[in-house]
Structures are given as structure tokens and as C-alpha cells.
Design an enzyme around this catalytic site. Structure first.
Site, PDB file in Angstrom:
ATOM      1  N   LYS A  21     -15.527 -16.816   5.530  1.00 24.38           N
ATOM      2  CA  LYS A  21     -16.973 -16.812   5.781  1.00 24.38           C
ATOM      3  C   LYS A  21     -17.805 -16.535   4.535  1.00 24.38           C
ATOM      4  CE  LYS A  21     -16.526 -15.301  10.604  1.00 24.38           C
ATOM      5  NZ  LYS A  21     -16.888 -14.238  11.585  1.00 24.38           N
TER       6      LYS A  21
ATOM      7  N   GLY B 234     -12.118  -4.643   0.918  1.00 24.52           N
ATOM      8  CA  GLY B 234     -13.502  -4.312   1.257  1.00 24.52           C
ATOM      9  C   GLY B 234     -14.127  -3.356   0.268  1.00 24.52           C
TER      10      GLY B 234
ATOM     11  N   ARG C 299       0.821  -1.209   0.000  1.00 29.98           N
ATOM     12  CA  ARG C 299       0.000   0.000   0.000  1.00 29.98           C
ATOM     13  C   ARG C 299       0.864   1.272   0.000  1.00 29.98           C
ATOM     14  NH1 ARG C 299      -4.746  -2.103   4.143  1.00 29.98           N
ATOM     15  NH2 ARG C 299      -6.097  -2.969   2.529  1.00 29.98           N
TER      16      ARG C 299
ATOM     17  N   GLY D 175      -6.783  -7.118  -0.023  1.00 35.21           N
ATOM     18  CA  GLY D 175      -6.876  -7.906   1.206  1.00 35.21           C
ATOM     19  C   GLY D 175      -5.880  -9.048   1.283  1.00 35.21           C
TER      20      GLY D 175
END
Length: 403
Positions: free
Chosen positions: A207, A384, A39, A360
Site C-alpha cells: 500500500k 515499523g 529477531r 519487516g
């Protein structure tokens, strides 16, 4: 209304002007050392362009979750050092965010100088749900730019959050999109609105609930929706398989059954898995087919036949979007699935496919596993934000730039 860009700002003239840049410098640290500078590297082009044009650059960013108060563990000190090395100039770090030291240092900037503010999340107003509190903090940030300031939004990883340094400050200053934000939006537009077929999406992670929105949004558009990682076991349970001690969202089984009924022609699941006796890098492990997962054992990676199956699909794809690892890639014994699928995407890219790594853990896996970053068409800095864009959600930090 078209969004003005950082190049528009430079064309207007920035020499002698203070420019507040919101960057995404939220890098992982281990024992105070940066383990993945991706980043930081992505933030450099916009910063360099402004510095070379004579701007007096003030950078705001966050690191981790310090809970609204100063915490040395989350200081941007290591980031200031990394920026200094990469920009080949000293990047001072203010000891506060909008306090006395920040003001003194901002006032002392000369043309082509840069200042990094301390972690904006050291101030609880940054993430406050109270619009008045956020606006107050945003006004303090804007005040650092004196009378002729401007704001450049270049932290794509945070544009899906209505936070003071991302959203509210854009209401206080003339605002522009940085080069990174522009590039990210162009790439995501291509994979959401203008994807060449066949289009394959690879989703992993733990998930189903985290990826439900993007599954619903993309399944009608794609040719193949490949699912691995911990989330695959809830889908396998929905198909009637016993998944042992594998990660399982029991409350999502019926949802997975519904998804399989509606999109069974595009959803692709593993055919074998790597199981272990415990969640440990040195645990006893073996490859089994889906009918042979031992009671109490947990699946920590997809198996080699699954890698081959997924790879065959990816070899024919013209567009690939990947978000989420296939297994616990941090453990060497359970990294083969992620590495194999990533390599298949690299091979597809070399054959002409347009590939996007959706930030991510996927981006972290590329670097951790030593894969060639240049082998992908684009590696996003915002997991996200990428997913919310593809779900069709409005990104507050982008919407405010249009006003």
C-alpha cells in the site's frame, strides 16, 4: 540528555541484581515451529552480556496479537526453546506474565540465570489506551525485579509503541538502552542525517498509504526513490496505465499524481511486470510491458527489465535503504523481482555502499530466498519503527529512555 546504555549498567554492577529486559521476540510460527529466528538471534548479544556479568535476567516480549487474554496459539514456549538452544542454558518460561508463577521463578533466580515471562499481550493492560491501566501493569512488571532492579530496552521493533512493557515500565525503574536498540538508532541516523551520495531508497509492499510518510520525508533527500511491489500499481494508474486486477488504492491515485509532480525526477517505477490470472502460486503468468497488462490479470512481481533498470541505479549508489518486497516473494514464480533487487543491493554493498534492510517483510525475504545476510551492512529488526524514525516521528520507547 544522553541515554544510558546496557554497558553503563554493567559497569555500574549487575551481579545479584534483577534486570528486566524488553526484547523483540515476535517471530513467525508455522505449525508451532519458528520459521524465521532473526529477531531471537538479534536479542542474544545483550542477554549474553548481562548473564556473563552476573545479572538475574527477566525477559519480557510479545508474540502475535492474542487480544489481551491467554491463548496457547501465541505462547512463547517455542521461543523459550530457541533461546535455550542458542544460549546453551535452560531458559524457563513462566506460565503467566506478572502472576504467582512469574514471581516465584523471578525470586528463585541466581546470578547468571534467565527467565522468560509469558506473552505480555496476554494481559490487556499492555496495549491499553488508558495510561493508568498501563502504569498498573508496568508496576507489576517492575515488581518482579525486587528492590534493586533495572530495565533494559532492547526490542527495537516495538519502540514506536507507547506500551506498558516498552514505555511505562521505563518510568518505574532505572532504564538503559540495549545494544540492539543502540545499533539500530546509529544505523538509522546514518541513513537519515549522514547518508553518502548517491542515495537510493527502494520501497515495496502493498500500500502507498503505508509508505506515504516515508516517501514525503525521504524524497527531498535522495537521488533515486525506487518503487515496486503492489504499491507501484497505484503510481502506474496515476500515470494513466490500465493495471488490470492488480492491487490498487483508488483513493491514493491523486496523491500519487501529486508525488510524481513534485518528485518525478527521483521517483523510479517499473517498466515491465509479471502478471498472473489469479493470486495463486501456480497461476498462469507472463511478463508484459506496462501498456499490455490484460484486463482482470494482476501484477504479482516486477519484470526482468525493471530488475535490470533498478539494478543499474543501485550499482552506482553509496547508500541504500530498502523496505518492502518487489512482489509476492512467498510464491516461487513471483520471487525473481525481490531476489534480483536484493542481489543488486548486495553487489552494491560489496562495491562499498552502506546498505540497510528496513526490517519487516524485506528481512523475511532475505532469509526466505536464501540470500547472504552478511551481504548487507545492516538488517533491521523493526520495520515499523524504522519507517517512523525516518519519517521524523518521535519513538516513545526511545524518548522515555532520555528522561
Amino acid at each position: 540528555m544522553a541515554v544510558k546504555t546496557v554497558q553503563d549498567l554493567i559497569d555500574e554492577g549487575v551481579e545479584g541484581r534483577h534486570v528486566l529486559v524488553r526484547s523483540d521476540l515476535n517471530v513467525p510460527l508455522k505449525d508451532g515451529a519458528i520459521t524465521d529466528p532473526g529477531r531471537i538471534d538479534a536479542s542474544l548479544p545483550t542477554l549474553r552480556a548481562l548473564l556473563e556479568a552476573g545479572a538475574r535476567v527477566i525477559v519480557s516480549a510479545h508474540l502475535g496479537r492474542p487480544k489481551g487474554e491467554p491463548n496457547p496459539e501465541f505462547s512463547l514456549g517455542p521461543v523459550a526453546e530457541a533461546l535455550s538452544e542458542r544460549l546453551d542454558m535452560y531458559v524457563p518460561l513462566a506460565s503467566d506474565v506478572t502472576g504467582e508463577d512469574a514471581h516465584e521463578r523471578a525470586n528463585g533466580l541466581n546470578d547468571g540465570d534467565i527467565l522468560l515471562l509469558e506473552n505480555v499481550r496476554f494481559d490487556a493492560r499492555e496495549t491499553s489506551k488508558d495510561e493508568c491501566e498501563r502504569a498498573e501493569f508496568a508496576a507489576e512488571l517492575a515488581a518482579l525485579t525486587a528492590d534493586n532492579g533495572a530495565f533494559v530496552s532492547d526490542g527495537f521493533g516495538v519502540v514506536h509503541r507507547a506500551q506498558a512493557s516498552v514505555y511505562d515500565v521505563a518510568k518505574k525503574l532505572p532504564h538503559y538502552a540495549g545494544g540492539l536498540v543502540n545499533t539500530e538508532l546509529e544505523v538509522l541516523k546514518k541513513v537519515s542525517d549522514d547518508a553518502d551520495k548517491p542515495y537510493a531508497v527502494v520501497l515495496g509492499g502493498s500500500k502507498v498509504s503505508d509508505k506515504l510518510g516515508v516517501i514525503e520525508a525521504l524524497a527531498p533527500q535522495v537521488d533515486n526513490l525506487i518503487i515496486g511491489g503492489g504499491m507501484c500499481f497505484t503510481f502506474l494508474a496515476a500515470q494513466g496505465y490500465e493495471v488490470g486486477g492488480s492491487l490498487l488504492q483508488e483513493d491514493m491515485i491523486d496523491t500519487c499524481k501529486d508525488l510524481l509532480e513534485r518528485f518525478g525526477d527521483v521517483i523510479v517505477l517499473p517498466v515491465d511486470v509479471e502478471v498472473a490470472e489469479a493470486f495463486d502460486k501456480d497461476a498462469n503468468h507472463r511478463t508484459v510491458d506496462l501498456k499490455s497488462i490484460p484486463a482482470g490479470w494482476m501484477g504479482l512481481d516486477i519484470g526482468p527489465e525493471s530488475v535490470k533498470k533498478f539494478g543499474d541505479i543501485l550499482s552506482n549508489a553509496k547508500t541504500v535503504f530498502w523496505n518492502g518486497p518487489m512482489g509476492v516473494f512467498e510464491f516461487e514464480n513471483f520471487a525473481a523481482g525481490t531476489k534480483g533487487v536484493a542481489q543488486a543491493i548486495i553487489d552494491a554493498t560489496a562495491a562499498g555502499a552502506f546498505s540497510v534492510v528496513g526490517g519487516g517483510d524485506s528481512a523475511a525475504a532475505v532469509r526466505t530466498l536464501g540470500l547472504d545476510e552478511e551481504g548487507f551492512s545492516h538488517i533491521s529488526t523493526g520495520g515499523g519503527a524504522s519507517l517512523e524514525y525516518l519519517e521524523g516521528k518521535e519513538l516513545p520507547g526511545v524518548a522515555v529512555l532520555e528522561s
